[in-house]
Write a protein that holds these residues in place. Structure first.
Motif, PDB file in Angstrom:
ATOM      1  N   ILE D 342       0.871  -1.180   0.000  1.00 59.94           N
ATOM      2  CA  ILE D 342       0.000   0.000   0.000  1.00 59.94           C
ATOM      3  C   ILE D 342       0.907   1.228   0.000  1.00 59.94           C
ATOM      4  N   GLY D 343       0.885   1.954  -1.093  1.00 62.57           N
ATOM      5  CA  GLY D 343       1.673   3.181  -1.161  1.00 62.57           C
ATOM      6  C   GLY D 343       0.884   4.318  -0.539  1.00 62.57           C
ATOM      7  N   HIS D 344       1.525   5.093   0.321  1.00 60.12           N
ATOM      8  CA  HIS D 344       0.803   6.213   0.949  1.00 60.12           C
ATOM      9  C   HIS D 344       1.678   7.458   0.985  1.00 60.12           C
ATOM     10  N   LEU D 345       2.541   7.567   0.021  1.00 64.35           N
ATOM     11  CA  LEU D 345       3.375   8.767  -0.065  1.00 64.35           C
ATOM     12  C   LEU D 345       2.707   9.804  -0.967  1.00 64.35           C
ATOM     13  N   GLY D 346       3.309  10.976  -0.997  1.00 64.52           N
ATOM     14  CA  GLY D 346       2.807  12.033  -1.873  1.00 64.52           C
ATOM     15  C   GLY D 346       1.513  12.633  -1.368  1.00 64.52           C
ATOM     16  N   SER D 347       0.601  12.857  -2.307  1.00 62.65           N
ATOM     17  CA  SER D 347      -0.654  13.531  -1.977  1.00 62.65           C
ATOM     18  C   SER D 347      -1.653  12.523  -1.409  1.00 62.65           C
ATOM     19  N   MET D 348      -1.766  12.477  -0.120  1.00 67.89           N
ATOM     20  CA  MET D 348      -2.599  11.453   0.529  1.00 67.89           C
ATOM     21  C   MET D 348      -3.242  12.053   1.768  1.00 67.89           C
ATOM     22  N   THR D 349      -4.513  11.710   1.974  1.00 71.19           N
ATOM     23  CA  THR D 349      -5.214  12.138   3.185  1.00 71.19           C
ATOM     24  C   THR D 349      -5.601  10.912   3.996  1.00 71.19           C
ATOM     25  N   ASP D 350      -5.936  11.128   5.242  1.00 76.23           N
ATOM     26  CA  ASP D 350      -6.425  10.050   6.092  1.00 76.23           C
ATOM     27  C   ASP D 350      -7.621   9.362   5.436  1.00 76.23           C
ATOM     28  N   VAL D 351      -8.512  10.165   4.865  1.00 75.88           N
ATOM     29  CA  VAL D 351      -9.726   9.606   4.270  1.00 75.88           C
ATOM     30  C   VAL D 351      -9.386   8.713   3.084  1.00 75.88           C
ATOM     31  N   MET D 352      -8.454   9.169   2.262  1.00 76.49           N
ATOM     32  CA  MET D 352      -8.032   8.333   1.146  1.00 76.49           C
ATOM     33  C   MET D 352      -7.439   7.023   1.664  1.00 76.49           C
ATOM     34  N   ALA D 353      -6.603   7.123   2.675  1.00 79.38           N
ATOM     35  CA  ALA D 353      -5.972   5.916   3.224  1.00 79.38           C
ATOM     36  C   ALA D 353      -7.027   4.935   3.710  1.00 79.38           C
ATOM     37  N   LEU D 354      -8.063   5.460   4.365  1.00 79.36           N
ATOM     38  CA  LEU D 354      -9.132   4.575   4.856  1.00 79.36           C
ATOM     39  C   LEU D 354      -9.810   3.845   3.702  1.00 79.36           C
ATOM     40  N   SER D 355      -9.960   4.528   2.584  1.00 76.97           N
ATOM     41  CA  SER D 355     -10.619   3.855   1.453  1.00 76.97           C
ATOM     42  C   SER D 355      -9.722   2.735   0.914  1.00 76.97           C
ATOM     43  N   GLY D 356      -8.421   2.930   0.986  1.00 75.74           N
ATOM     44  CA  GLY D 356      -7.513   1.864   0.567  1.00 75.74           C
ATOM     45  C   GLY D 356      -7.550   0.687   1.523  1.00 75.74           C
ATOM     46  N   ILE D 357      -7.545   0.987   2.801  1.00 75.02           N
ATOM     47  CA  ILE D 357      -7.600  -0.083   3.799  1.00 75.02           C
ATOM     48  C   ILE D 357      -8.903  -0.882   3.652  1.00 75.02           C
ATOM     49  N   ALA D 358     -10.006  -0.162   3.483  1.00 69.34           N
ATOM     50  CA  ALA D 358     -11.308  -0.824   3.335  1.00 69.34           C
ATOM     51  C   ALA D 358     -11.322  -1.724   2.108  1.00 69.34           C
ATOM     52  N   THR D 359     -10.698  -1.259   1.039  1.00 69.60           N
ATOM     53  CA  THR D 359     -10.680  -2.066  -0.174  1.00 69.60           C
ATOM     54  C   THR D 359      -9.812  -3.304   0.000  1.00 69.60           C
ATOM     55  N   ALA D 360      -8.671  -3.138   0.652  1.00 74.45           N
ATOM     56  CA  ALA D 360      -7.817  -4.314   0.905  1.00 74.45           C
ATOM     57  C   ALA D 360      -8.591  -5.369   1.690  1.00 74.45           C
ATOM     58  N   GLU D 361      -9.368  -4.892   2.637  1.00 73.12           N
ATOM     59  CA  GLU D 361     -10.170  -5.849   3.428  1.00 73.12           C
ATOM     60  C   GLU D 361     -11.161  -6.614   2.558  1.00 73.12           C
ATOM     61  N   MET D 362     -11.843  -5.885   1.697  1.00 75.86           N
ATOM     62  CA  MET D 362     -12.816  -6.567   0.824  1.00 75.86           C
ATOM     63  C   MET D 362     -12.107  -7.563  -0.089  1.00 75.86           C
ATOM     64  N   ALA D 363     -10.988  -7.141  -0.644  1.00 73.70           N
ATOM     65  CA  ALA D 363     -10.274  -8.029  -1.574  1.00 73.70           C
ATOM     66  C   ALA D 363      -9.804  -9.286  -0.841  1.00 73.70           C
ATOM     67  N   MET D 364      -9.281  -9.120   0.357  1.00 72.96           N
ATOM     68  CA  MET D 364      -8.815 -10.293   1.107  1.00 72.96           C
ATOM     69  C   MET D 364      -9.983 -11.195   1.477  1.00 72.96           C
ATOM     70  N   ALA D 365     -11.086 -10.578   1.882  1.00 78.43           N
ATOM     71  CA  ALA D 365     -12.266 -11.391   2.187  1.00 78.43           C
ATOM     72  C   ALA D 365     -12.712 -12.160   0.943  1.00 78.43           C
ATOM     73  N   ASP D 366     -12.708 -11.485  -0.186  1.00 85.07           N
ATOM     74  CA  ASP D 366     -13.109 -12.151  -1.431  1.00 85.07           C
ATOM     75  C   ASP D 366     -12.227 -13.360  -1.729  1.00 85.07           C
ATOM     76  N   LEU D 367     -10.973 -13.293  -1.282  1.00 87.50           N
ATOM     77  CA  LEU D 367     -10.017 -14.366  -1.573  1.00 87.50           C
ATOM     78  C   LEU D 367      -9.930 -15.397  -0.456  1.00 87.50           C
ATOM     79  N   GLY D 368     -10.814 -15.263   0.523  1.00 88.20           N
ATOM     80  CA  GLY D 368     -10.852 -16.275   1.568  1.00 88.20           C
ATOM     81  C   GLY D 368      -9.882 -16.057   2.717  1.00 88.20           C
ATOM     82  N   TYR D 369      -9.306 -14.870   2.797  1.00 86.26           N
ATOM     83  CA  TYR D 369      -8.429 -14.595   3.937  1.00 86.26           C
ATOM     84  C   TYR D 369      -9.271 -14.575   5.220  1.00 86.26           C
TER      85      TYR D 369
END
Lengths: 396, 396, 396, 396
Positions: D342-369
């Motif tokens: 997860i890259g979080h350098l450059g132009s990034m806000t807390d809110v953007m980061a949360l959307s990335g974290i939330a997506t990682a969770e969905m993707a992992m759930a989709d893959l059976g993690y």
């Protein structure tokens, strides 16, 4: 469609790069405090361009036509008598709008090429001893004929007989490119749009409203909601807007007034005079004349050019667009086919103007006009060279 | 001001990259043939989005408020009776507009959270045996309460008593994001704006006009010029426009309808349902409820969320903007302070919605709400995961 | 700084609106499948513009200078002998680059105004019986002097003695605006940049590499990593890139080749011939001559103009920039002060060219040149009028 | 392709609106005085970001790889010995580049997850009593593993034995987002690119060069022209550039440094720490660990996340892109399949980061993690809430 060449229509005008970028905004919550940071400077700048300190500025997401409608709907009642002159397509259209809104328009017909007929206005006002005339309308710059009228003289005619009528002025194709003195001229409602001297895309009707005009809203019975001055001003007072504003255009307007004020209004007006005079020198070099009937009427924002008998001026416009990718304006109404128009208001440089003149020459030659290629260009070059700094807008 | 985060106001909505670029146009001569190449596809696309083949499309450089004004001014006369319900701020404002234009509005008051009161409408129409009611107004989606009403049922009420009144529908915050069937529902004037489902900046009032509504223009006495349907349609017929159009926005509209139709209207509507349902799952996970009083009224374009007693919902909006750079909508009118709103219409993805939900959670926690961080996010994630392809707009 | 006027430097050239927008991209994951959708069409289009079916295209995030460096580093070893001519600043610089990389450059000095000295090349190749010369360098269009050389003749000289040397051609200021036949001319490495005929901002070195040149990479000992052909081609094969690509510029390149191919290469070349010929007619009308020593050397992308004795041509450039906001090119190296340059490659219309000619006239008049205002413009107008459709780029 | 969601690759990073606009420039004559007005502030700002007053800044139209090449070609000669560690893909590639340029690289192998092995460096330097080592290489932030090394300690190791070797540091994915002290750390060449902490598109290699490194250019025998420091600095001294610069990107760079300095470097670094720490809290909430082997190595610009045995981390990246339109980074080289990033350098806000974290969770759930939806989001929310002002970049 090609965007490599400038346009020479009398509006919408060429949009400077920085204004393009200012208008092209991501979505901003117009109910947030950020909106005011855009809107307040735009309003403050418009006041300076209109040369008013006492008027209010109201900005609608509309066009100049909407501005005309706002001017009358907020200040007049059905059946009210207004005084107006018809001397071109745009003064005609405003009259038509008034009539459709139930006003009793006392129309003074003037030549298409004449200015606002001040003497006739003076007489009408003198004759109106019981003050039936509630508003006097004037078109500062008749875009159809390239005629700039003397608004100060109309004010004098009103003052001469102490006439209480409101003074409503269409400055759509003048404001921002030529001098407009709202306070000094006693203008009660001044109307313009975003896409002319303000160099923006179409989409804003920008209206200056005197305190006298505001007072008239109290009794004005013509219906309005979208165009209501008081809804606007009440919202502005709290940093709001009565409905969804065109935020990007407003941001562009804030940038546009900055550009104009940074270049300096006097410099802007001098630039437009120089460019326009070069165009007129070209016209005379071609053996033709402006549509405007006398030099003091020559507009510095658009030149309507009378073509010789036997030619259809509209063909110049068609051919220039098709063959050379250049947009001129056609003649409208009474002067359709008799004139074509070169718009030179807004964001325009001497070099751009020369490219328009050169193209008009080619188009006329293509159509068999008795024209010497380069003759108009040379006349304009000569004028531009000897009349000061022709550099493009400093502030762009 | 930061543009890194999406906005969650119920319009103006987030503008997709390609629409930004389509709107950001150099000046084009709107009297040239090029204009038609932009305008005609925009109109054709709007017809498809409105699901009409028989209506005309009229597009003003204005806002949704202007669209309301156009709807009544072109079809009604001073003193005409119209039937309307007040069940939120936007239905309220339309009523106000009607009254200011001299119409006699039969207002049915309904709960802010209720839909259009179809039974009351049916009774009023049944009672109106001499057909005094000239028009029936309905707000398809009450943006203030997040309530989507059943327009087909209102049509049924009209048909049940064979009532000849015109049927005017505000689809400002529905059209383009949820289903709207102008022909099937017998809508005579459908009103929307550019800055909602069409994903554009504000600046266009987009109006569908049935042939019956057009016929009504013949006798309608309310004054109009800027908003005149017939001026528009007469100009369109020759590839023109009665005054200066907002060319860039129209070009953006042509792009927007392409995007919607390429994604597929059904897919667009399904996406908005999915996103909205995720937001609602979050709301319930927080132990709160939508403002809309029953599930069949839940709007797929905006969710107004009732906060617990003792809290001021407006503070969520203020804090989210200030602390997290996120824009939500406040409660308006009767529900001011009682609800805050998450707009999810227009250009929105599941991922964007999750960032809004997460931010709302943080803001509520900051304000002492009894909220479990992540609870709403988890409920929405669960729904999004199991309900189909969440990929962003295909056509962007 | 003003962006209202076009530039007349021989690159970077004016950037068309659609290319501006194509380059201005949000961040895209260049490791995703989306990258290939941009890159592959760009490469395919470049092949068509270079008229090659057998060569590979390699695109570096660099400038034309980087392209020169890539051309030699991938194909040669320290101490290798290369044949080159110095007849302008850019051929000089390439020689300098070769020498700094340890190559043994056999330099043939030619006049600044002459083309590649084919006879001298032929002799050198004939004399090189033991094939010490590993590569022959040629500058297709010497941007400093406005000289277009005959690349096919150089190939003939090579073939006449069956010389196995690689043939490396600098097409930086020719490719995309005048004909370039990589395969027919047996060019082994063709070098160009994004900011000339491709109408893009600077930032891409675009290199065509023949199979023979690729084979040479096996033994080439000059060091390279950033500029390695094989790293590039290996990555391209899997839809990748060996490091971070300039995605926006590549997207712009894909758009640029589309524009060129849609207009038609022959039409593009004819347009540049017409525009250039008009400029030359203007030059002769001024009583001056191109720097290029004979008509067959006249470049259709840039005209270097010799000014009369006693004048410093650089002052024209300085004055035009300062007074009229127009950028011309100064003379470089041996012709500094003796010539000024009008660039007319890339995105250029007849109308734009006329504005440049008109400005040059004003600047020269301001500096006391014996020039008749309008004379050059008239000569160009006359040519443009009678030589086909001058409409701006069809595909923009 | 959709641009509605942010990207979470560790570069190129999300580009702020104002930087997009600064880069998107019309053509400007780079030989005019205007160029300096863009270039000089960019250079001055880069010095501040690098925290150097004594070094020179050289900016190539290239990538970070080009910066590495420039660093060695300007300071070293074929056969020179350099000390380097391999502990990730990017340190590996720099070693490879050195070897291809004929350097004798003393490689210290370290774990992929370890930092620069300072003790091993210290020993190597201590053992190098006759100073064969001409340069020491260090990768400040290993983008492949999310490891930030302690550059000051490497300097101490050099100083401890008074070693005269040059100190070359890759700061590509650190500079601009985390602290970098060129002068205090005695860095001789610092390398970065435009597309990371500077928030620009790819296309600039930005290099800080100490006076000691400049002196080394006198004797350095590796060949260079495009990447020559002295050509650059000589041109800069007169407001020029040795070839065509990437003007738009330089204009963007001037804007980017303004943004960073207006936000305040300490605030920027604190923001990146906060965002990164939130991401790490999410990782631990998922029951996983960063690839970095100990907390002091945790990178604040990118987090590489080790997935449980039995899962292929690359599938997360593929699924997130395909299903949710979100770009993460795959594992490279030794950690391919074992980590996702997860890259979080450059132009990034807390809110953007949360959307990335939330997506990682969905993707992992989709893959059976074995993952609890919302768990990582909640951990990050909790951290963001309690750690200061999370508002988006002030200066955007």
């Amino acid at each position: 469609m090609s965007f490599q060449n400038p346009v020479f229509i009398p509006g919408p005008t060429n949009i400077p790069e920085v204004i393009r970028k200012a208008c092209d905004m991501p979505t901003l919550d117009h109910r947030s405090a950020e909106f005011r940071k855009i809107f307040d400077p735009a309003v403050a700048g418009v006041k300076k361009v209109l040369k008013t300190t006492s008027a209010e500025i109201v900005i609608f997401p509309a066009s100049g036509t909407g501005g005309w409608e706002a001017a009358i709907c907020n200040t007049l009642s059905p059946g009210d008598k207004v005084l107006a002159a018809r001397h071109g397509m745009f003064s005609h259209r405003w009259i038509d709008l008034c009539q459709r809104h139930g006003l009793d328009v006392q129309v003074i017909e003037a030549g298409w090429g004449d200015g606002v007929p001040v003497d006739a206005y003076a007489k009408a006002l003198r004759d109106d001893t019981d003050h039936k005339i509630k508003a006097v309308l004037a078109t500062h710059n008749e875009t159809a004929t390239g005629v700039l009228s003397d608004i100060a003289q109309v004010r004098k005619a009103l003052d001469a007989v102490n006439h209480p009528a409101l003074f409503l002025v269409d400055g759509v194709s003048s404001i921002g490119s030529v001098d407009f003195q709202m306070d000094a001229w006693g203008v009660d409602v001044a109307v313009t749009g975003s896409q002319k001297g303000f160099m923006l895309p179409a989409g804003l009707a920008i209206v200056g409203v005197s305190q006298k005009a505001l007072a008239a809203t109290e009794t004005a019975q013509l219906s309005r909601t979208f165009f209501d001055f008081n809804d606007m001003l009440k919202s502005y007072a709290t940093g709001g807007y009565p409905y969804t504003p065109a935020v990007g255009l407003l941001n562009g307007l804030a940038t546009a007034v900055d550009m104009l004020l940074e270049e300096g209004l006097d410099t802007v007006f001098a630039r437009h005079h120089r460019i326009a005079e070069g165009v007129r020198r070209a016209v005379f070099a071609w053996g033709m004349t402006p549509c405007a009937n006398s030099p003091e009427l020559y507009s510095n924002t658009v030149t309507a050019i009378r073509v010789p008998e036997g030619f259809n001026a509209t063909e110049i416009v068609t051919l220039a667009a098709k063959t050379y990718g250049i947009a001129f304006g056609v003649g409208l109404g009474e002067v359709a086919g008799k004139v074509f128009r070169i718009g030179h208001l807004g964001s325009m440089t001497d070099v751009m103007a020369l490219s328009g003149i050169a193209t008009a020459e080619m188009a006329m030659a293509d159509l068999g006009y008795p024209i010497t290629l380069g003759s108009g260009v040379a006349a304009a070059q000569d004028y531009y060279r000897s009349h000061g700094n022709a550099t493009a807008l400093a502030a762009e």
